[in-house]
Design a protein around this motif. Sequence first.
Motif, PDB file in Angstrom:
ATOM      1  N   VAL A  97       0.856  -1.184   0.000  1.00 36.00           N
ATOM      2  CA  VAL A  97       0.000   0.000   0.000  1.00 36.00           C
ATOM      3  C   VAL A  97       0.894   1.237   0.000  1.00 36.00           C
ATOM      4  CG1 VAL A  97      -1.750   1.267   1.297  1.00 36.00           C
ATOM      5  CG2 VAL A  97      -1.849  -1.217   1.197  1.00 36.00           C
ATOM      6  N   SER A  98       0.534   2.236  -0.776  1.00 37.85           N
ATOM      7  CA  SER A  98       1.356   3.440  -0.877  1.00 37.85           C
ATOM      8  C   SER A  98       1.278   4.282   0.397  1.00 37.85           C
ATOM      9  CB  SER A  98       0.908   4.288  -2.068  1.00 37.85           C
ATOM     10  OG  SER A  98      -0.330   4.915  -1.786  1.00 37.85           O
ATOM     11  N   HIS A  99       2.322   5.058   0.620  1.00 36.02           N
ATOM     12  CA  HIS A  99       2.331   5.952   1.776  1.00 36.02           C
ATOM     13  C   HIS A  99       1.219   7.000   1.702  1.00 36.02           C
ATOM     14  CE1 HIS A  99       6.645   5.024   3.360  1.00 36.02           C
ATOM     15  NE2 HIS A  99       5.890   3.961   3.244  1.00 36.02           N
ATOM     16  N   PRO A 100       0.931   7.600   0.527  1.00 38.80           N
ATOM     17  CA  PRO A 100      -0.195   8.538   0.486  1.00 38.80           C
ATOM     18  C   PRO A 100      -1.521   7.897   0.904  1.00 38.80           C
ATOM     19  CG  PRO A 100       1.188   8.871  -1.430  1.00 38.80           C
ATOM     20  CD  PRO A 100       1.697   7.626  -0.742  1.00 38.80           C
ATOM     21  N   ALA A 101      -1.764   6.649   0.494  1.00 41.09           N
ATOM     22  CA  ALA A 101      -3.002   5.961   0.884  1.00 41.09           C
ATOM     23  C   ALA A 101      -3.019   5.699   2.386  1.00 41.09           C
ATOM     24  CB  ALA A 101      -3.150   4.648   0.115  1.00 41.09           C
ATOM     25  N   LEU A 102      -1.883   5.314   2.940  1.00 40.92           N
ATOM     26  CA  LEU A 102      -1.799   5.069   4.380  1.00 40.92           C
ATOM     27  C   LEU A 102      -1.995   6.362   5.176  1.00 40.92           C
ATOM     28  CD1 LEU A 102       1.090   2.462   4.439  1.00 40.92           C
ATOM     29  CD2 LEU A 102      -1.297   2.060   5.079  1.00 40.92           C
ATOM     30  N   LEU A 103      -1.505   7.473   4.662  1.00 43.57           N
ATOM     31  CA  LEU A 103      -1.719   8.756   5.344  1.00 43.57           C
ATOM     32  C   LEU A 103      -3.202   9.116   5.386  1.00 43.57           C
ATOM     33  CD1 LEU A 103       1.320  10.800   3.988  1.00 43.57           C
ATOM     34  CD2 LEU A 103       0.933  10.063   6.361  1.00 43.57           C
ATOM     35  N   VAL A 104      -3.916   8.829   4.311  1.00 43.84           N
ATOM     36  CA  VAL A 104      -5.369   9.065   4.302  1.00 43.84           C
ATOM     37  C   VAL A 104      -6.026   8.193   5.374  1.00 43.84           C
ATOM     38  CG1 VAL A 104      -7.489   8.741   2.941  1.00 43.84           C
ATOM     39  CG2 VAL A 104      -5.501   9.844   1.899  1.00 43.84           C
ATOM     40  N   CYS A 105      -5.670   6.913   5.418  1.00 43.12           N
ATOM     41  CA  CYS A 105      -6.234   6.012   6.440  1.00 43.12           C
ATOM     42  C   CYS A 105      -5.890   6.478   7.847  1.00 43.12           C
ATOM     43  CB  CYS A 105      -5.726   4.591   6.235  1.00 43.12           C
ATOM     44  SG  CYS A 105      -6.581   3.713   4.933  1.00 43.12           S
ATOM     45  N   ALA A 106      -4.664   6.889   8.055  1.00 44.52           N
ATOM     46  CA  ALA A 106      -4.247   7.338   9.386  1.00 44.52           C
ATOM     47  C   ALA A 106      -5.095   8.516   9.838  1.00 44.52           C
ATOM     48  CB  ALA A 106      -2.763   7.705   9.383  1.00 44.52           C
ATOM     49  N   SER A 107      -5.337   9.454   8.931  1.00 43.15           N
ATOM     50  CA  SER A 107      -6.156  10.624   9.279  1.00 43.15           C
ATOM     51  C   SER A 107      -7.581  10.228   9.634  1.00 43.15           C
ATOM     52  CB  SER A 107      -6.189  11.611   8.101  1.00 43.15           C
ATOM     53  OG  SER A 107      -4.905  12.094   7.835  1.00 43.15           O
ATOM     54  N   ILE A 108      -8.139   9.316   8.871  1.00 44.03           N
ATOM     55  CA  ILE A 108      -9.520   8.878   9.100  1.00 44.03           C
ATOM     56  C   ILE A 108      -9.630   8.114  10.420  1.00 44.03           C
ATOM     57  CG2 ILE A 108     -11.339   7.342   8.247  1.00 44.03           C
ATOM     58  CD1 ILE A 108     -10.383   8.148   5.365  1.00 44.03           C
ATOM     59  N   ILE A 109      -8.706   7.195  10.660  1.00 40.76           N
ATOM     60  CA  ILE A 109      -8.742   6.401  11.896  1.00 40.76           C
ATOM     61  C   ILE A 109      -8.560   7.311  13.103  1.00 40.76           C
ATOM     62  CG2 ILE A 109      -7.539   4.630  13.232  1.00 40.76           C
ATOM     63  CD1 ILE A 109      -6.947   3.238  10.495  1.00 40.76           C
ATOM     64  N   GLN A 110      -7.596   8.220  13.023  1.00 43.80           N
ATOM     65  CA  GLN A 110      -7.361   9.115  14.150  1.00 43.80           C
ATOM     66  C   GLN A 110      -8.587   9.968  14.438  1.00 43.80           C
ATOM     67  OE1 GLN A 110      -3.544  10.970  14.724  1.00 43.80           O
ATOM     68  NE2 GLN A 110      -4.544  12.951  15.084  1.00 43.80           N
ATOM     69  N   ARG A 111      -9.227  10.472  13.402  1.00 44.63           N
ATOM     70  CA  ARG A 111     -10.429  11.313  13.572  1.00 44.63           C
ATOM     71  C   ARG A 111     -11.516  10.548  14.310  1.00 44.63           C
ATOM     72  NH1 ARG A 111     -13.816  14.388  14.852  1.00 44.63           N
ATOM     73  NH2 ARG A 111     -15.024  15.756  13.531  1.00 44.63           N
ATOM     74  N   GLU A 112     -11.670   9.269  14.013  1.00 39.98           N
ATOM     75  CA  GLU A 112     -12.694   8.457  14.662  1.00 39.98           C
ATOM     76  C   GLU A 112     -12.322   8.069  16.092  1.00 39.98           C
ATOM     77  OE1 GLU A 112     -15.783   7.482  13.613  1.00 39.98           O
ATOM     78  OE2 GLU A 112     -15.458   8.819  11.921  1.00 39.98           O
ATOM     79  N   CYS A 113     -11.054   7.814  16.332  1.00 44.56           N
ATOM     80  CA  CYS A 113     -10.647   7.224  17.615  1.00 44.56           C
ATOM     81  C   CYS A 113     -10.268   8.236  18.695  1.00 44.56           C
ATOM     82  CB  CYS A 113      -9.490   6.261  17.391  1.00 44.56           C
ATOM     83  SG  CYS A 113      -9.988   4.786  16.461  1.00 44.56           S
ATOM     84  N   VAL A 114      -9.726   9.387  18.338  1.00 47.28           N
ATOM     85  CA  VAL A 114      -9.261  10.335  19.361  1.00 47.28           C
ATOM     86  C   VAL A 114     -10.392  10.779  20.269  1.00 47.28           C
ATOM     87  CG1 VAL A 114      -8.424  12.694  19.699  1.00 47.28           C
ATOM     88  CG2 VAL A 114      -7.174  11.146  18.216  1.00 47.28           C
ATOM     89  N   ASN A 115     -11.516  11.145  19.706  1.00 48.19           N
ATOM     90  CA  ASN A 115     -12.624  11.645  20.528  1.00 48.19           C
ATOM     91  C   ASN A 115     -13.461  10.530  21.158  1.00 48.19           C
ATOM     92  OD1 ASN A 115     -11.999  14.365  20.069  1.00 48.19           O
ATOM     93  ND2 ASN A 115     -13.085  14.314  18.119  1.00 48.19           N
ATOM     94  N   LYS A 116     -13.389   9.331  20.608  1.00 47.66           N
ATOM     95  CA  LYS A 116     -14.225   8.238  21.100  1.00 47.66           C
ATOM     96  C   LYS A 116     -13.611   7.510  22.292  1.00 47.66           C
ATOM     97  CE  LYS A 116     -16.761   4.209  19.494  1.00 47.66           C
ATOM     98  NZ  LYS A 116     -17.148   3.425  18.324  1.00 47.66           N
TER      99      LYS A 116
END
Length: 185
Positions: A97-116
């Motif tokens: 998996v490319s680093h740009p794709a992983l950065l998108v996933c990291a942002s999405i996962i963090q957005r969901e998990c930090v506040n929850k």
Amino acid sequence: MSVLETLDFLPMLIVDIFRPHKGKRLIAAHREPGKTPFVGGSESFNSITGFSDVEPLFPGGWLTLVYNGSVGQTRLQPAPFFASDDVIALEPIVPEVSHPALLVCASIIQRECVNKYSYGTKLNLQRLSRQTVVVPALTKRDGTIEADWDGMDRLGTELLDQVISSRAHTALARLASLTTTPSLS
């Protein structure tokens, strides 16, 4: 048209996109300085809390998700690393998996998990197995849903290009202001 406008976002379980692996306990007193990034429960410095003389537990190209400390912080680890027992290493189910794709996933996962998740409601492997995120996805002919890695790569690349372009524009504007000679009127 932005890549974002061409993607379909659908909910998926994190464990349908990544295989979770727990980090390993290694106390500071047993660590010698070295070259292997040591990923801990920090939100700073890509969650790297030091460099140690230990064998990496995981290869580069995986995400790390902090579940004890700065809970929910999700980072791309581009180099092989050692993860503490405060961290879940996320192995992409799809190889290469490319680093740009992983950065998108990291942002999405963090957005969901930090506040929850927090100290009161700890993130753990059991909760992670039920955690959904809304990601670019494809619906196959048989109705199954899979992550759209190509779409995430295109989106991540576009976003990185915008950041680079913005910085270049800012740098050129600063340079222009430095090289402009004041008028003598």
